[in-house]
Design a protein around this motif. Sequence first.
Motif, PDB file in Angstrom:
ATOM      1  N   LEU A 187     -29.966 -28.900 123.087  1.00 43.26           N
ATOM      2  CA  LEU A 187     -29.977 -29.475 124.437  1.00 43.26           C
ATOM      3  C   LEU A 187     -30.072 -28.378 125.486  1.00 43.26           C
ATOM      4  O   LEU A 187     -30.719 -28.539 126.514  1.00 43.26           O
ATOM      5  N   ASN A 188     -29.404 -27.255 125.227  1.00 44.90           N
ATOM      6  CA  ASN A 188     -29.234 -26.252 126.276  1.00 44.90           C
ATOM      7  C   ASN A 188     -29.246 -24.845 125.671  1.00 44.90           C
ATOM      8  O   ASN A 188     -28.320 -24.466 124.961  1.00 44.90           O
TER       9      ASN A 188
ATOM     10  N   TYR B  15     -25.811 -29.181 120.666  1.00 41.42           N
ATOM     11  CA  TYR B  15     -25.560 -28.570 121.981  1.00 41.42           C
ATOM     12  C   TYR B  15     -26.608 -27.485 122.262  1.00 41.42           C
ATOM     13  O   TYR B  15     -27.115 -27.361 123.369  1.00 41.42           O
TER      14      TYR B  15
ATOM     15  N   ALA C  34     -21.532 -33.229 127.153  1.00 41.67           N
ATOM     16  CA  ALA C  34     -22.914 -32.846 127.466  1.00 41.67           C
ATOM     17  C   ALA C  34     -23.323 -33.378 128.844  1.00 41.67           C
ATOM     18  O   ALA C  34     -23.997 -32.686 129.616  1.00 41.67           O
ATOM     19  N   ALA C  35     -22.903 -34.600 129.153  1.00 43.02           N
ATOM     20  CA  ALA C  35     -23.228 -35.176 130.465  1.00 43.02           C
ATOM     21  C   ALA C  35     -22.524 -34.398 131.581  1.00 43.02           C
ATOM     22  O   ALA C  35     -23.069 -34.203 132.672  1.00 43.02           O
TER      23      ALA C  35
ATOM     24  N   ASP D 138     -33.423 -33.886 126.695  1.00 40.50           N
ATOM     25  CA  ASP D 138     -32.526 -34.468 127.696  1.00 40.50           C
ATOM     26  C   ASP D 138     -31.348 -35.151 126.985  1.00 40.50           C
ATOM     27  O   ASP D 138     -31.202 -35.062 125.761  1.00 40.50           O
ATOM     28  N   LEU D 139     -30.537 -35.846 127.778  1.00 39.01           N
ATOM     29  CA  LEU D 139     -29.321 -36.434 127.200  1.00 39.01           C
ATOM     30  C   LEU D 139     -29.632 -37.543 126.197  1.00 39.01           C
ATOM     31  O   LEU D 139     -28.858 -37.775 125.273  1.00 39.01           O
TER      32      LEU D 139
ATOM     33  N   ASP E 249     -24.438 -31.222 132.066  1.00 41.81           N
ATOM     34  CA  ASP E 249     -25.701 -31.534 132.740  1.00 41.81           C
ATOM     35  C   ASP E 249     -25.467 -31.678 134.258  1.00 41.81           C
ATOM     36  O   ASP E 249     -26.184 -31.103 135.072  1.00 41.81           O
ATOM     37  N   TYR E 250     -24.416 -32.410 134.599  1.00 37.36           N
ATOM     38  CA  TYR E 250     -24.069 -32.598 136.024  1.00 37.36           C
ATOM     39  C   TYR E 250     -23.749 -31.247 136.683  1.00 37.36           C
ATOM     40  O   TYR E 250     -24.245 -30.924 137.762  1.00 37.36           O
TER      41      TYR E 250
ATOM     42  N   GLU F  76     -24.484 -28.160 135.808  1.00 33.46           N
ATOM     43  CA  GLU F  76     -25.607 -27.212 135.914  1.00 33.46           C
ATOM     44  C   GLU F  76     -26.563 -27.581 137.043  1.00 33.46           C
ATOM     45  O   GLU F  76     -27.121 -26.711 137.689  1.00 33.46           O
ATOM     46  N   ARG F  77     -26.761 -28.881 137.240  1.00 31.03           N
ATOM     47  CA  ARG F  77     -27.654 -29.289 138.321  1.00 31.03           C
ATOM     48  C   ARG F  77     -27.045 -28.990 139.691  1.00 31.03           C
ATOM     49  O   ARG F  77     -27.740 -28.656 140.630  1.00 31.03           O
TER      50      ARG F  77
END
Length: 370
Positions: free
Chosen positions: A288-289, A285, A238-239, A37-38, A242-243, A245-246
């Motif tokens: 993370l993903n 990166y 990254a944040a 996660d972040l 994350d936003y 993709e959700r």
Amino acid sequence: MSFVNRFNQLNWDDISLSIYAKTAKDVERALAKPRRDLEDFKALISPAAEPYLEQMAQQSFALTRKRFGHTMSLYIPLYLSNLCANACSYCGFSMENRIKRRTLTEDEIEAEVAAIKAMKFDSVLLVTGEHETKVGMNYFRKMLPLIKPSFNYLAMEVQPLAEQDYAELKTLGLDAVMVYQETYHPSTYAQHHLRGNKTKFEYRLETPDRLAKAGIDKIGIGALIGLEEWRTDCFFVAAHLDYLERRYWKTRYSISFPRLRPCEGGLQPKSVMTDKQLVQLICAYRLLNSEVELSLSTRESEVFRDNVLPLGITAMSAASKTQPGGYALEDSELEQFEISDERSASRVEAMIRSKGFDPIWRDWHSAYSG
Ligand code: SF4
């Protein structure tokens, strides 16, 4: 509701402090997890992770091969205009620089497209300065239908547009849009963006939301490394990912990590990122993903690009010229920034093959989805 709401909950100084407070234990914990996660990402970009680079690189390599195989997408930028109504401190196209300005005509675009096709590319990134009246929607409406039939994949890096404009450009063949925030630090952003529409920090920040709502296939985000403290800026990228993709899970995403390059105007980076730190960031990166595409441009040197290629990168530009007319018309006075890797497309192709990878001349996803 847009990323601005999420952004307003994030405090730059707190994030910066927490990145620098990460310990070897935090890094080891992050490395041992199957999904990160972040908070783990903070550990992986922290100074505490520097001794773990080898482990990070091995995991990043494995994750990338699992998802993308031994492939490398190749694309080329096509600069259509260097007119710009903004004044960005780091860019050769800034309206404050007294350089020759050119916007390609239909005939000139055809000549550029022919030169690019002769190099084998099937994926192109259209780039313009930000000039709403002269290189805005009317220009794009005319030029996209001229260019799209020659390419499998069409991306753009132009001024932020309205959602309905993106939807319209999609009908004309637009597949992807790159829109880099440059820095997520509002006051540093204000220092470097002095005039024009680009002064609107929040409008730019919301652009990926508008793109996703318009149904654009792929969105590229990133920070210009060097404008601010790089670790914190890259955390915000990254944040942001994350936003997005959700919220917009059907869209594909890519991240770029351009480091400031010399240009007309000559700005020095505030925060210098070493080659080793860029490798650390690329691996972080990826850890993370595992789905996100990671793109490396010719801003970086031959040696660096060759060495870093297997570690997480999925797309590379090659043979790039950063001035309008650079492939068929030649005029080095007009360039946006100096490129570092000046090899021809066929030499980059040969290098990729020599490393056991298959060069793909179009977008990775479109090459495998028919
Ligand atoms: S970065 Fe973009 S908006 Fe800024 S001066 Fe350069 S071309 Fe214009």
